[in-house]
Write an enzyme that holds these catalytic residues in place. Structure first.
Site, PDB file in Angstrom:
ATOM      1  N   GLY A   9       0.795  -1.228   0.000  1.00  0.00           N
ATOM      2  CA  GLY A   9       0.000   0.000   0.000  1.00  0.00           C
ATOM      3  C   GLY A   9       0.824   1.274   0.000  1.00  0.00           C
ATOM      4  O   GLY A   9       1.938   1.338   0.528  1.00  0.00           O
ATOM      5  N   ARG A  13      -2.542   8.684   3.552  1.00  0.00           N
ATOM      6  CA  ARG A  13      -2.876   9.456   4.754  1.00  0.00           C
ATOM      7  C   ARG A  13      -1.697   9.605   5.706  1.00  0.00           C
ATOM      8  O   ARG A  13      -1.750  10.418   6.636  1.00  0.00           O
ATOM      9  CB  ARG A  13      -4.066   8.802   5.467  1.00  0.00           C
ATOM     10  CG  ARG A  13      -5.380   8.973   4.704  1.00  0.00           C
ATOM     11  CD  ARG A  13      -6.439   7.988   5.174  1.00  0.00           C
ATOM     12  NE  ARG A  13      -6.682   8.060   6.600  1.00  0.00           N
ATOM     13  CZ  ARG A  13      -7.389   7.164   7.278  1.00  0.00           C
ATOM     14  NH1 ARG A  13      -7.907   6.116   6.629  1.00  0.00           N
ATOM     15  NH2 ARG A  13      -7.586   7.301   8.574  1.00  0.00           N
ATOM     16  N   GLY A  76      -6.345  -4.041  -5.045  1.00  0.00           N
ATOM     17  CA  GLY A  76      -7.124  -4.699  -4.008  1.00  0.00           C
ATOM     18  C   GLY A  76      -6.369  -5.840  -3.358  1.00  0.00           C
ATOM     19  O   GLY A  76      -5.342  -6.323  -3.858  1.00  0.00           O
ATOM     20  N   GLY A 135     -15.445  -4.308   7.014  1.00  0.00           N
ATOM     21  CA  GLY A 135     -16.341  -5.279   6.413  1.00  0.00           C
ATOM     22  C   GLY A 135     -17.076  -6.065   7.486  1.00  0.00           C
ATOM     23  O   GLY A 135     -16.482  -6.432   8.503  1.00  0.00           O
ATOM     24  N   ASN A 223      -3.164   3.659   9.300  1.00  0.00           N
ATOM     25  CA  ASN A 223      -3.409   4.383   8.059  1.00  0.00           C
ATOM     26  C   ASN A 223      -3.067   5.860   8.170  1.00  0.00           C
ATOM     27  O   ASN A 223      -3.182   6.587   7.185  1.00  0.00           O
ATOM     28  CB  ASN A 223      -4.873   4.236   7.636  1.00  0.00           C
ATOM     29  CG  ASN A 223      -5.188   2.827   7.166  1.00  0.00           C
ATOM     30  OD1 ASN A 223      -4.575   2.321   6.233  1.00  0.00           O
ATOM     31  ND2 ASN A 223      -6.132   2.185   7.825  1.00  0.00           N
ATOM     32  N   ARG A 329      29.511   6.726  25.879  1.00  0.00           N
ATOM     33  CA  ARG A 329      29.446   6.424  24.454  1.00  0.00           C
ATOM     34  C   ARG A 329      29.988   5.019  24.175  1.00  0.00           C
ATOM     35  O   ARG A 329      30.528   4.371  25.073  1.00  0.00           O
ATOM     36  CB  ARG A 329      30.216   7.493  23.684  1.00  0.00           C
ATOM     37  CG  ARG A 329      29.568   8.873  23.747  1.00  0.00           C
ATOM     38  CD  ARG A 329      30.483   9.948  23.211  1.00  0.00           C
ATOM     39  NE  ARG A 329      30.889   9.672  21.843  1.00  0.00           N
ATOM     40  CZ  ARG A 329      31.876  10.325  21.211  1.00  0.00           C
ATOM     41  NH1 ARG A 329      32.561  11.264  21.863  1.00  0.00           N
ATOM     42  NH2 ARG A 329      32.182  10.027  19.968  1.00  0.00           N
ATOM     43  N   LYS A 347      34.221   7.734  26.428  1.00  0.00           N
ATOM     44  CA  LYS A 347      34.112   7.108  25.112  1.00  0.00           C
ATOM     45  C   LYS A 347      35.275   6.161  24.896  1.00  0.00           C
ATOM     46  O   LYS A 347      36.441   6.526  25.092  1.00  0.00           O
ATOM     47  CB  LYS A 347      34.100   8.201  24.028  1.00  0.00           C
ATOM     48  CG  LYS A 347      33.828   7.692  22.607  1.00  0.00           C
ATOM     49  CD  LYS A 347      35.065   7.313  21.823  1.00  0.00           C
ATOM     50  CE  LYS A 347      35.981   8.470  21.562  1.00  0.00           C
ATOM     51  NZ  LYS A 347      37.145   8.059  20.676  1.00  0.00           N
ATOM     52  N   ALA A 376      37.653  17.671  38.278  1.00  0.00           N
ATOM     53  CA  ALA A 376      36.737  18.451  37.448  1.00  0.00           C
ATOM     54  C   ALA A 376      37.496  19.191  36.357  1.00  0.00           C
ATOM     55  O   ALA A 376      38.580  19.728  36.583  1.00  0.00           O
ATOM     56  CB  ALA A 376      35.962  19.435  38.317  1.00  0.00           C
TER      57      ALA A 376
END
Length: 452
Positions: A9, A13, A76, A135, A223, A329, A347, A376
């Site tokens: 499909g 939408r 279909g 349906g 959809n 990381r 890392k 620090a």
């Protein structure tokens, strides 16, 4: 059995150039969820019917066990299954699924397949308070299924029926192929409906049986972006409830996102707003603070991850303390009792037991020994503009604040680096290293005043 998944499909939408079945739910394409469910049923042949964006679908989800059939024109659902017919094994039944219906459980499909056996046509149905758009299952006075009528073709009496067709069917393959060849597009939408095979089966004297899922959300399709968001929350709520049933403390099941696999030990606590991606493992007693993002990581027993921390490809030992606002990381490997504090980034580095970097530091491409203190503002200068180099900091080193370690460099065991030092040569074990500085004091200094 054969399994056919309809995934051709356009999805107008969705208002997106991405094929509808590739839109992500819980971090994986919608079609990926359906394929995983199909694989759980161990099909002999698995055929995916593609159309819009066929090349991208093949690229993202192609695998050795998947056969593809292409529906060049979307005429279909019946026409879509026709495109797969040549690849189906006539000796076993065929189950038809939909690439935009991602939450159907394998257990539900097994019940449908078992109900149909080898000689019946099975239809998965559900009863809705508001069946609009679906349906309707039309039964005779004895309750036997006679046919399925699409919404646009239904009479007012048929529109009042609450039992609807989900589109999922299973049928003897040889008979299914014959029925597909008789389909007509003489209907309100001008399409070849797969649902018309029900009426063909009844006409041929074949019994049509039905099964229903435990929950209506199993049959919901996508959809639009709105429906995609609704299914995302349904899925995440289900995941949260499975975690809580297994003993995990999820402080708010409505504010949890698992986009992969989350494995938890006993007495794990997860605060609000957390996102888990890929493969994540939390050992016994782990506590995850609010608004953390954790991807492809393992966290050892008793470790606490404080708020707003990001972990990607990290391995953390037991009784560690991470965050808040920490970033680990890929390649970050932390041993037991390591402390990584606020605004610290690690890392491709290993930190041995008891090492600490509590504030505002960058540790990259480094080997950090046991009980090392990283002050620090410390950074490892691992990149020379072309290549990465490694820093080695041996056990019991004390690194003062605002230090730069210019790799490649080794700091020997027990050394002390004074605050504000730039280290570009190897440091002997036990040594004190500092850059010579002279402090100047001017007692008669007057601070400049702002001009009016």
């Amino acid at each position: 059995m054969n399994i056919v998944i309809l995934a051709a499909g356009l999805g107008k939408r969705m208002r997106s150039s991405l094929p509808k079945v590739l839109h992500p739910l819980a971090g994986r394409p919608l079609l990926g969820h359906v394929i995983d469910t199909a694989r759980a049923l161990s099909p002999g042949r698995l055929v995916v019917v593609i159309g819009h964006g066929a090349g991208r679908v093949r690229e993202v989800l192609g695998a050795a066990d998947i056969l593809f059939a292409e529906q060049a024109e979307q005429l279909g659902t019946g026409h879509a299954v026709q495109q797969a017919a040549a690849q189906l094994d006539d000796s076993v039944p065929t189950l038809v699924l939909y690439g935009d219906v991602p939450l159907t459980r394998a257990q539900t499909l097994r019940q449908l397949v078992q109900a149909a056996g080898d000689g019946k046509l099975g239809v998965l149905t559900v009863s809705l308070d508001d069946p609009s758009g679906y349906g309707r299952i039309v039964r005779d006075a004895a309750g036997r299924v006679q046919r399925i009528v699409e919404q646009k073709d239904a009479t007012p009496e048929q529109l009042a029926i609450r039992e609807i067709n989900t589109g999922i069917i299973v049928a003897p393959t040889r008979r299914l192929k014959a029925w597909l060849g008789t389909l007509s597009n003489s209907n309100a939408q001008g399409e070849y409906y797969l649902t018309d095979v029900v009426e063909r089966a009844v006409a041929d004297g074949m019994e049509v049986v039905t099964a229903q899922p435990d929950a209506a959300w199993e049959t919901l399709g996508v959809n639009s972006k709105t429906q995609l968001a609704e299914l995302e929350r349904i899925h995440q709520r289900n995941v949260a409830l499975m975690l809580t049933d297994a003993g995990v403390t999820v402080l708010d099941p409505a504010r949890l996102d698992v986009r992969g696999t989350l494995t938890c030990g006993n007495d794990v606590t997860i605060d609000v707003g957390c996102v888990f991606e890929g493969q994540v493992s939390l050992a016994d007693g782990v506590a995850i603070g609010p608004h953390c993002v954790i991807r492809d990581s393992e966290i050892g027993a008793g470790t606490q991850v404080e708020a707003f921390s990001h972990l990607d490809g990290a391995r953390i030992g037991a009784q560690a303390r991470i965050g808040p606002y920490a970033r680990l990381r890929p390649g970050a490997a932390l041993a037991d009792d390591v402390h990584i504090g606020n605004f610290v980034e690690v890392k491709n580095s290993t930190l041995a037991a008891g090492a600490k970097a509590n504030h505002l530091a960058y540790v990259g491409d480094s080997t950090v020994g046991a009980r090392v203190n990283v002050g620090a503002g410390t950074i490892t200068c691992n990149y020379d503009g072309a290549n990465k180099h490694r820093t080695v900091i041996e056990d019991d080193v004390f690194i003062g604040s605002d230090t730069q370690l210019v790799a490649p460099v080794t700091v020997g065991k027990g050394a002390t680096i004074a605050a504000g030092t730039t280290v570009w040569q190897n440091v002997e074990a036990g040594a004190l290293v500092l850059n010579e500085k002279r402090q100047v004091t001017r007692a008669d200094y007057t601070r400049p005043a702002k001009k009016q």
